[in-house]
Design a protein around this motif. Structure first.
Motif, short mmCIF file in Angstrom:
data_model
loop_
_atom_site.label_atom_id
_atom_site.label_comp_id
_atom_site.label_asym_id
_atom_site.label_seq_id
_atom_site.Cartn_x
_atom_site.Cartn_y
_atom_site.Cartn_z
N ILE A 39 0.83 -1.20 0.00
CA ILE A 39 0.00 0.00 0.00
C ILE A 39 0.87 1.25 0.00
CG2 ILE A 39 -1.66 1.31 1.38
CD1 ILE A 39 -2.79 -1.46 2.24
N TRP A 40 1.91 1.28 0.80
CA TRP A 40 2.82 2.43 0.86
C TRP A 40 3.46 2.66 -0.50
CZ3 TRP A 40 4.13 6.23 4.15
CH2 TRP A 40 5.29 6.93 3.88
N SER A 41 3.94 1.60 -1.14
CA SER A 41 4.60 1.73 -2.43
C SER A 41 3.62 2.20 -3.51
CB SER A 41 5.22 0.40 -2.85
OG SER A 41 6.21 0.03 -1.94
N TYR A 42 2.39 1.76 -3.43
CA TYR A 42 1.40 2.15 -4.43
C TYR A 42 1.08 3.64 -4.35
CZ TYR A 42 -2.82 2.19 -7.25
OH TYR A 42 -3.75 2.48 -8.20
N PHE A 43 0.93 4.16 -3.16
CA PHE A 43 0.53 5.55 -3.00
C PHE A 43 1.71 6.52 -2.87
CE2 PHE A 43 -3.37 3.40 -1.55
CZ PHE A 43 -4.25 3.99 -2.44
N ARG A 44 2.82 6.10 -2.30
CA ARG A 44 3.93 7.02 -2.03
C ARG A 44 5.25 6.61 -2.67
NH1 ARG A 44 3.19 10.77 2.80
NH2 ARG A 44 0.94 10.67 3.01
N GLY A 45 5.28 5.49 -3.39
CA GLY A 45 6.53 5.01 -3.97
C GLY A 45 6.97 5.82 -5.17
N LYS A 46 8.26 5.74 -5.48
CA LYS A 46 8.79 6.42 -6.65
C LYS A 46 8.31 5.73 -7.92
CE LYS A 46 13.16 6.34 -6.39
NZ LYS A 46 14.62 6.52 -6.45
N ILE A 47 8.10 6.51 -8.97
CA ILE A 47 7.75 5.96 -10.27
C ILE A 47 9.01 5.37 -10.89
CG2 ILE A 47 6.85 6.52 -12.56
CD1 ILE A 47 4.77 6.73 -10.38
N ALA A 48 8.91 4.12 -11.34
CA ALA A 48 10.06 3.47 -11.98
C ALA A 48 10.26 4.05 -13.37
CB ALA A 48 9.83 1.97 -12.06
N GLY A 49 11.48 4.26 -13.74
CA GLY A 49 11.81 4.80 -15.06
C GLY A 49 11.75 3.72 -16.12
N ASN A 50 12.34 4.05 -17.28
CA ASN A 50 12.35 3.08 -18.39
C ASN A 50 13.20 1.86 -18.09
OD1 ASN A 50 10.65 4.67 -19.88
ND2 ASN A 50 12.30 5.68 -20.99
N ASP A 51 14.24 2.01 -17.33
CA ASP A 51 15.14 0.90 -17.00
C ASP A 51 15.51 0.96 -15.52
OD1 ASP A 51 16.92 -1.15 -16.96
OD2 ASP A 51 18.40 -0.20 -18.27
N PRO A 52 14.59 0.57 -14.62
CA PRO A 52 14.87 0.71 -13.19
C PRO A 52 15.98 -0.21 -12.69
CG PRO A 52 12.83 -0.49 -13.53
CD PRO A 52 13.28 0.00 -14.87
N TRP A 53 16.32 -1.26 -13.44
CA TRP A 53 17.32 -2.22 -12.98
C TRP A 53 18.70 -1.94 -13.57
CZ3 TRP A 53 14.61 -3.90 -9.29
CH2 TRP A 53 13.28 -4.19 -9.45
N ASP A 54 18.80 -0.92 -14.46
CA ASP A 54 20.05 -0.62 -15.16
C ASP A 54 20.56 -1.86 -15.90
OD1 ASP A 54 22.03 1.06 -16.05
OD2 ASP A 54 23.37 0.59 -14.37
N ALA A 55 19.64 -2.52 -16.60
CA ALA A 55 19.96 -3.76 -17.30
C ALA A 55 20.49 -3.45 -18.70
CB ALA A 55 18.71 -4.63 -17.41
N TRP A 56 21.14 -4.41 -19.33
CA TRP A 56 21.73 -4.19 -20.65
C TRP A 56 21.11 -5.10 -21.70
CZ3 TRP A 56 23.88 -8.74 -22.14
CH2 TRP A 56 24.24 -9.64 -21.13
N THR A 57 20.06 -5.84 -21.38
CA THR A 57 19.46 -6.76 -22.33
C THR A 57 18.43 -6.04 -23.21
OG1 THR A 57 17.88 -7.44 -20.65
CG2 THR A 57 19.84 -8.80 -20.91
N LEU A 58 18.02 -6.68 -24.29
CA LEU A 58 17.20 -6.07 -25.33
C LEU A 58 15.86 -5.54 -24.83
CD1 LEU A 58 16.92 -5.50 -28.34
CD2 LEU A 58 15.94 -7.78 -28.60
N GLU A 59 15.20 -6.25 -23.92
CA GLU A 59 13.87 -5.83 -23.49
C GLU A 59 13.88 -4.51 -22.72
OE1 GLU A 59 15.24 -8.88 -20.40
OE2 GLU A 59 15.25 -8.72 -22.58
N TRP A 60 15.05 -4.10 -22.21
CA TRP A 60 15.13 -2.85 -21.47
C TRP A 60 15.56 -1.68 -22.34
CZ3 TRP A 60 12.67 -2.80 -17.14
CH2 TRP A 60 12.54 -3.98 -16.42
N THR A 61 15.77 -1.89 -23.63
CA THR A 61 16.18 -0.79 -24.51
C THR A 61 15.00 0.04 -24.98
OG1 THR A 61 16.05 -2.22 -26.46
CG2 THR A 61 18.19 -2.06 -25.34
#
Length: 85
Positions: free
Chosen positions: A48-70
């Protein structure tokens, strides 16, 4: 209830013999319920806390290098013109 079941505790009865072998196991299992309930409450509060007060995840929140995160998040319907091998 898994360990008492493995030790032969009967199932589907409404009461057990007084001062029997199963009293200790039932007490241990009952105390465990408190910890399980506390864990569920912490999880629900975090959800509940994350839903209402959490940060919005960007395009690549994990800083991954694979194709699906491009691509952007959420991805467009058509994001890759050519699949390279």
């Amino acid at each position: 209830m898994h360990i008492p079941g493995l030790l032969g505790m009967p199932r589907r009865i409404y009461t057990y013999e007084r001062a029997g072998v199963w009293d200790t196991w039932n007490l241990i299992v009952s105390i465990g319920v408190v910890f399980q309930a506390a864990g569920i409450l912490v999880f629900a509060a975090n959800l509940i806390w994350s839903y209402f007060r959490g940060k919005i995840a960007g395009n690549d929140p994990w800083d991954a290098w694979t194709l699906e995160w491009t691509t952007s998040s959420p991805p467009p319907e058509y994001n890759f013109a050519v699949i390279r091998k």
